[in-house]
Write an enzyme that holds these catalytic residues in place. Sequence first.
Site, short mmCIF file in Angstrom:
data_model
loop_
_atom_site.label_atom_id
_atom_site.label_comp_id
_atom_site.label_asym_id
_atom_site.label_seq_id
_atom_site.Cartn_x
_atom_site.Cartn_y
_atom_site.Cartn_z
N GLY A 32 0.81 -1.22 0.00
CA GLY A 32 0.00 0.00 0.00
C GLY A 32 0.84 1.26 0.00
O GLY A 32 1.84 1.35 0.70
N SER A 33 0.44 2.30 -0.75
CA SER A 33 1.31 3.46 -0.90
C SER A 33 0.55 4.64 -1.50
O SER A 33 -0.68 4.63 -1.59
CB SER A 33 2.50 3.10 -1.79
OG SER A 33 2.05 2.48 -2.98
#
Length: 320
Positions: free
Chosen positions: A282-283
């Site tokens: 996730g980013s």
Amino acid sequence: MSEIASPLRLSPEPLPDNLRSVQPGGGICYQIELAWGQLRRWYLKSFRPGYVARMATLRRGSAVGAPHELLDTRDLKFCRNQCTADWDVADDRFRWRERLGLARWGLAEVIIMTSLLLVGAIVPAALGFWPVSIGPLVVLGWVWWFFRDPAREVPTEPGLLVSPADGTVAEVARLDHDEYIGGPAVRIGIFLSIFNVHLNRSPVRARVIRLRYHPGKFLNALNPASAWENEALWIGLEEEARPHRRIVVRQIAGLFARRIVCGLRSGEVVERGGKFGMIKLGSRTELIFPAEPDVQIEVQVGQKVSAGSTVMARWGRGSC
């Protein structure tokens, strides 16, 4: 030509001293793959000298700056930005990996995690505790899903900016001034969940001018502070087409994503929709571009976007 866009072409800048790999944050899988590379190169030099010699004659550019020998295209995976060496596509014997449907930058993670998870599923099943095997198999499915690399149809109309990432638009903000853009700008932030494709693509056909790596924290990408405090890689681009607008893409690590990959070389031209890197787990990815009077923002907060295909903004005919 727009008054905001500079008529002067920028000169590509050398890499900063702290950017010594396409995956500057390192990682366990990264170290394992580097060790495997050393073993593979020893095997090739010891038992396949003819192959090594043939690949050496086919190589273009220079290997100066590379941290290890470059025997074939696999050796460029983590040091492509450190040298100018390359091979023609026709000479890349491992090009078939592009057809696997998985990100080539994530193949090591897929292999390592698949092996571990299969053991975690098979051993309990063999001992009669088959319900325990369900968890590892579910995670295994997610690993393959996370590292997928789907084909994308890239729009060809001039004056468009396409999304640099898959995910959900989390921010559309007007900036009074951006130093690299040289004037007012628009910043669009995209949140990538652990279920999104994490490959990054160029928003426009452009030349790579400047790369900056910022080590930092790993706050949740939904936290606004993550945009400035987290590990990030800043990419300054310049459109190849007139009026040569300056565009910025920022890869930002998240709570779980701690491995930014950027394979760009300073001075090279990347095509619109071309893959240039990824963020593992996730980013957040940001796109910053000039806020010219005739620019039209095509997305809004909460909208789902796809890298390389979703149009983020467009300029009117009078600006090109």
